[in-house]
Design a protein around this motif. Structure first.
Motif, PDB file in Angstrom:
ATOM      1  N   ARG A  18       0.800  -1.237   0.000  1.00  0.00           N
ATOM      2  CA  ARG A  18       0.000   0.000   0.000  1.00  0.00           C
ATOM      3  C   ARG A  18       0.826   1.278   0.000  1.00  0.00           C
ATOM      4  NH1 ARG A  18      -4.639  -2.286   4.165  1.00  0.00           N
ATOM      5  NH2 ARG A  18      -5.440  -3.852   2.695  1.00  0.00           N
ATOM      6  N   PRO A  19       2.059   1.277   0.547  1.00  0.00           N
ATOM      7  CA  PRO A  19       2.865   2.509   0.425  1.00  0.00           C
ATOM      8  C   PRO A  19       3.329   2.782  -1.001  1.00  0.00           C
ATOM      9  CG  PRO A  19       3.617   1.156   2.263  1.00  0.00           C
ATOM     10  CD  PRO A  19       2.693   0.310   1.454  1.00  0.00           C
ATOM     11  N   PHE A  20       3.223   1.776  -1.879  1.00  0.00           N
ATOM     12  CA  PHE A  20       3.769   1.899  -3.227  1.00  0.00           C
ATOM     13  C   PHE A  20       2.720   1.869  -4.333  1.00  0.00           C
ATOM     14  CE2 PHE A  20       6.704  -0.559  -0.507  1.00  0.00           C
ATOM     15  CZ  PHE A  20       7.726   0.369  -0.393  1.00  0.00           C
ATOM     16  N   VAL A  21       1.570   1.287  -4.076  1.00  0.00           N
ATOM     17  CA  VAL A  21       0.545   1.129  -5.105  1.00  0.00           C
ATOM     18  C   VAL A  21      -0.636   2.038  -4.807  1.00  0.00           C
ATOM     19  CG1 VAL A  21      -1.036  -0.484  -6.223  1.00  0.00           C
ATOM     20  CG2 VAL A  21       1.245  -1.262  -5.542  1.00  0.00           C
ATOM     21  N   ILE A  22      -0.964   2.907  -5.754  1.00  0.00           N
ATOM     22  CA  ILE A  22      -2.066   3.855  -5.580  1.00  0.00           C
ATOM     23  C   ILE A  22      -3.392   3.221  -5.962  1.00  0.00           C
ATOM     24  CG2 ILE A  22      -3.011   6.087  -6.288  1.00  0.00           C
ATOM     25  CD1 ILE A  22      -0.470   6.268  -4.574  1.00  0.00           C
ATOM     26  N   ALA A  23      -3.441   2.611  -7.142  1.00  0.00           N
ATOM     27  CA  ALA A  23      -4.701   2.032  -7.626  1.00  0.00           C
ATOM     28  C   ALA A  23      -4.452   1.161  -8.834  1.00  0.00           C
ATOM     29  CB  ALA A  23      -5.695   3.138  -7.987  1.00  0.00           C
ATOM     30  N   GLY A  24      -5.347   0.206  -9.050  1.00  0.00           N
ATOM     31  CA  GLY A  24      -5.328  -0.578 -10.271  1.00  0.00           C
ATOM     32  C   GLY A  24      -6.068   0.168 -11.366  1.00  0.00           C
ATOM     33  N   ILE A  25      -5.622  -0.011 -12.609  1.00  0.00           N
ATOM     34  CA  ILE A  25      -6.304   0.613 -13.748  1.00  0.00           C
ATOM     35  C   ILE A  25      -6.475  -0.405 -14.861  1.00  0.00           C
ATOM     36  CG2 ILE A  25      -5.578   2.983 -13.292  1.00  0.00           C
ATOM     37  CD1 ILE A  25      -3.388   2.595 -15.413  1.00  0.00           C
ATOM     38  N   HIS A  26      -7.508  -0.193 -15.664  1.00  0.00           N
ATOM     39  CA  HIS A  26      -7.797  -1.107 -16.764  1.00  0.00           C
ATOM     40  C   HIS A  26      -8.435  -0.340 -17.913  1.00  0.00           C
ATOM     41  CE1 HIS A  26     -10.593  -4.169 -18.734  1.00  0.00           C
ATOM     42  NE2 HIS A  26      -9.363  -4.469 -19.130  1.00  0.00           N
ATOM     43  N   GLY A  27      -8.046  -0.678 -19.121  1.00  0.00           N
ATOM     44  CA  GLY A  27      -8.666  -0.101 -20.306  1.00  0.00           C
ATOM     45  C   GLY A  27      -8.671  -1.110 -21.426  1.00  0.00           C
ATOM     46  N   ALA A  28      -9.731  -1.115 -22.229  1.00  0.00           N
ATOM     47  CA  ALA A  28      -9.832  -2.112 -23.297  1.00  0.00           C
ATOM     48  C   ALA A  28     -10.894  -1.727 -24.307  1.00  0.00           C
ATOM     49  CB  ALA A  28     -10.154  -3.488 -22.709  1.00  0.00           C
TER      50      ALA A  28
END
Length: 278
Positions: A18-28
């Motif tokens: 959590r100190p390193f990852v802000i959020a997951g993202i996806h596009g398609a």
């Protein structure tokens, strides 16, 4: 037209990440497209897995295809890179904390500014093995734990923390980017010159520019989640003194006025912008 470029992906981030990852993202897309669009600054480097056709990246006068299906995208500064898709578009990954490339990947932001870095070139882990596992995944949801496992592996060999830098980033976020650089340097117990030079080397962009990016993306986070306030009211709330100051910064970072951008065919990329909980 790409309707989903970088939608927030709901997923459980392990506590250690959590100190390193802000959020997951996806596009398609579900069909082939031929489109070129800008990649705008949101202050976050990105770990990105491309599972569709490899995109082309246009930065100033240079054009190149994405170096890999597993890349680390750096900060954006001094230009507006463009991505060209000619085929099926599909990407999934994570917005990372600005310090994550340094702590996890042992890369200084200045070394991959305005470009994608192939993870095969980092030599920190067996990227080919990870790519093989990703290729065998039957769905996007299956790819998420593979990427998280990669990050957990890197976390075990992270570089030692730089307390002054962590404090600086926290202060910038706490103040939505509206904070004096001299104040940040003083809290870091560094000379203004040394502070600015070291910040830019590690993060990739000057601290003043980074503050502007955070300030503008704080506004975009509200734009993306509510229709309750007008742009000018939001700008004043987030530290701008007047409308002209806000529009000037908007044009410098986005390339057009707020009204023209939000009405343009490129407006779909605003899903990539915003604080995403940072």
């Amino acid at each position: 037209m790409i309707k989903k470029f970088a939608e927030k992906l709901e997923c459980d981030i392990p506590e250690r990440l959590r100190p390193f990852v802000i959020a997951g993202i996806h596009g398609a897309t579900h069909e082939k497209v031929k489109v070129t669009f800008p990649i705008l600054p949101n202050g976050f480097p990105v770990l990105i897995h491309v599972y569709g056709d490899l995109p082309w990246l246009h930065v100033k006068k240079n054009s190149s295809v994405a170096p890999s299906r597993l890349n680390l995208a750096g900060q954006i500064y001094g230009t507006v890179p463009k991505m060209e898709i000619d085929g099926y578009f599909g990407q999934i990954g994570f917005l990372l904390h600005p310090t994550a490339p340094y702590y996890l990947f042992h890369l200084k932001g200045a070394s991959f500014l305005n470009k994608w870095e192939s993870l095969e070139s980092t030599n920190l882990f067996n990227a080919n093995k990870t790519l093989k596992v990703l290729a065998e995944c039957e769905s996007n949801i299956d790819r998420v734990p593979v990427l998280l496992k990669l990050l957990e592996t890197l976390e075990t060999d992270r570089l030692s923390a730089l307390p002054w830098l962590d404090l600086t980033i926290d202060e910038i976020y706490k103040n939505n980017g509206s904070v004096a650089i001299s104040e940040l340097a003083e809290k870091a117990n560094l000379s203004l010159r040394h502070y600015g030079r070291t910040f830019k080397e590690i993060i990739g962009v000057p601290p003043k520019y980074f503050c502007k990016v955070v300030q503008l993306n704080s506004i975009f986070e509200i734009i993306n989640t509510t229709e309750a306030k007008g742009l000018l009211a939001l700008a004043l709330e987030y530290g701008y003194y007047d409308q002209s100051h806000f529009i000037s910064d908007f044009k410098k970072l986005i390339g057009d006025s707020p009204e023209k951008f939000l009405m343009s065919e490129d407006a779909f990329v605003k899903s990539f912008l915003g604080r995403k909980g940072a």
